[in-house]
Enzyme design. Structure first.
Site, PDB file in Angstrom:
ATOM      1  N   GLY A  10       0.825  -1.219   0.000  1.00  0.00           N
ATOM      2  CA  GLY A  10       0.000   0.000   0.000  1.00  0.00           C
ATOM      3  C   GLY A  10       0.845   1.248   0.000  1.00  0.00           C
ATOM      4  NE  ARG A  36      -3.812   4.781  -5.435  1.00  0.00           N
ATOM      5  CZ  ARG A  36      -4.091   5.668  -4.487  1.00  0.00           C
ATOM      6  NH1 ARG A  36      -4.611   6.831  -4.823  1.00  0.00           N
ATOM      7  NH2 ARG A  36      -3.838   5.412  -3.231  1.00  0.00           N
ATOM      8  CE1 TYR A 154     -10.138   0.631   9.074  1.00  0.00           C
ATOM      9  CE2 TYR A 154     -10.695   1.886  11.039  1.00  0.00           C
ATOM     10  CZ  TYR A 154      -9.767   1.491  10.089  1.00  0.00           C
ATOM     11  OH  TYR A 154      -8.476   1.948  10.165  1.00  0.00           O
ATOM     12  CE  LYS A 158      -6.803  -0.995  10.073  1.00  0.00           C
ATOM     13  NZ  LYS A 158      -5.464  -1.248   9.522  1.00  0.00           N
ATOM     14  N   GLY A 185      -4.353   7.115  15.738  1.00  0.00           N
ATOM     15  CA  GLY A 185      -5.672   7.717  15.834  1.00  0.00           C
ATOM     16  C   GLY A 185      -5.915   8.498  14.548  1.00  0.00           C
ATOM     17  CD  GLU A 190      -5.003   9.023  -1.597  1.00  0.00           C
ATOM     18  OE1 GLU A 190      -5.472   7.884  -1.777  1.00  0.00           O
ATOM     19  OE2 GLU A 190      -4.284   9.608  -2.418  1.00  0.00           O
ATOM     20  CG  PHE A 191      -8.546   6.621   7.044  1.00  0.00           C
ATOM     21  CD1 PHE A 191      -8.289   5.261   7.111  1.00  0.00           C
ATOM     22  CD2 PHE A 191      -9.563   7.153   7.814  1.00  0.00           C
ATOM     23  CE1 PHE A 191      -9.045   4.439   7.953  1.00  0.00           C
ATOM     24  CE2 PHE A 191     -10.324   6.346   8.654  1.00  0.00           C
ATOM     25  CZ  PHE A 191     -10.057   4.983   8.720  1.00  0.00           C
TER      26      PHE A 191
END
Length: 256
Positions: A10, A36, A154, A158, A185, A190-191
């Site tokens: 990533g 990408r 999500y 995690k 945190g 781009e999250f």
């Protein structure tokens, strides 16, 4: 002294890209992966030219088991065993309550954050274990400690990353391999754009009224942790902006 190699998944943006930059600057060779092609190849070219290091690229989606197997097999066959392995590829999608959640979003998060992480780890950890040394960095989240409204799946992924990190530490005990779960945190990468499917207004709103962490902040912490003497293993490192004290509590009054 042999050049050290860092593998980062990533790496086309965010924390992954920031890690690529900081390690390249310090003379490490890189293996960077992402979905990408343009971003990955441009980053490789830039870092090779700027720092005189070698950068190997692989463009694939870690949700694809076959791609992960081919990638790890090729690396191993070429004798590349990372000294540092940054398991960074991951994402959040949506913030709906569970009873209204998009199952497509759930699938994407589970397939990337849990299964994808495992697909890449399987081959790489095996090679690292044979060598006996190295450092694994898993990118967890404060979301892996405290569930927040709308976080549901999500959060679950995690929590899984945190459990897998602990499991790796146990399973690799007969080696010198260290495993660290870095748990950020609020970090302005781009999250949130990804989470809100490209809605930049909603994304910007997440970081208004305080100073969030940056990708570079996290990369600096990762670099610090991997530079510690081999007998020191930071198993978990939870880091938040000063304005944030838990997953749901952020002071947005402009104080910090």
């Amino acid at each position: 002294d042999m050049k050290k190699t860092v593998l980062i998944t990533g790496a086309s943006s965010g924390i992954g890209e920031a890690c690529a930059r900081i390690y390249a600057q310090s003379g490490y060779d890189l293996v960077i992966t992402g979905r990408r092609r343009e971003s990955i190849e441009a980053l490789a070219k830039e870092l090779e030219e700027k720092h005189g290091i070698s950068v190997r690229t692989a463009v694939f989606d870690i949700r694809c088991r076959k791609s992960c197997e081919e990638f790890t097999k090729e690396l191993t066959e070429d004798g590349i065993v990372p000294d540092i392995f940054v398991n960074n590829a991951g994402l959040a999608r949506g913030k709906d309550p569970i009873q209204e959640g998009s199952i497509d979003d759930w699938e994407e998060m589970i397939d990337t954050n849990v299964k994808g992480l495992l697909y890449v780890s399987r081959g790489i950890l095996n090679a690292m274990y044979t060598k006996g040394t190295g450092h694994v960095i898993n990118i967890g989240s404060i979301a892996g400690y405290q569930v927040y409204p709308g976080g549901n799946v999500y959060n679950a992924t995690k929590f899984a990353v945190r459990a897998l990190s602990d499991a790796m530490n146990l399973d690799l005990i007969n080696s010198k391999i260290r495993v660290t779960c870095i748990e950020p945190g609020a970090a302005n990468t781009e999250f949130s754009i990804v989470r809100f499917h490209g809605n930049s207004e909603m994304a910007d709103d997440v970081y208004k009224g305080y100073t969030p962490l940056t990708a570079s902040d996290i990369a600096q912490i990762i670099y610090f942790v991997t530079g510690l003497p081999e007998h020191i293993n930071i198993q978990h490192l939870l880091v938040t902006p000063t304005a944030q004290r838990s997953s749901a509590y952020v002071n947005k009054s402009g104080l910090n």
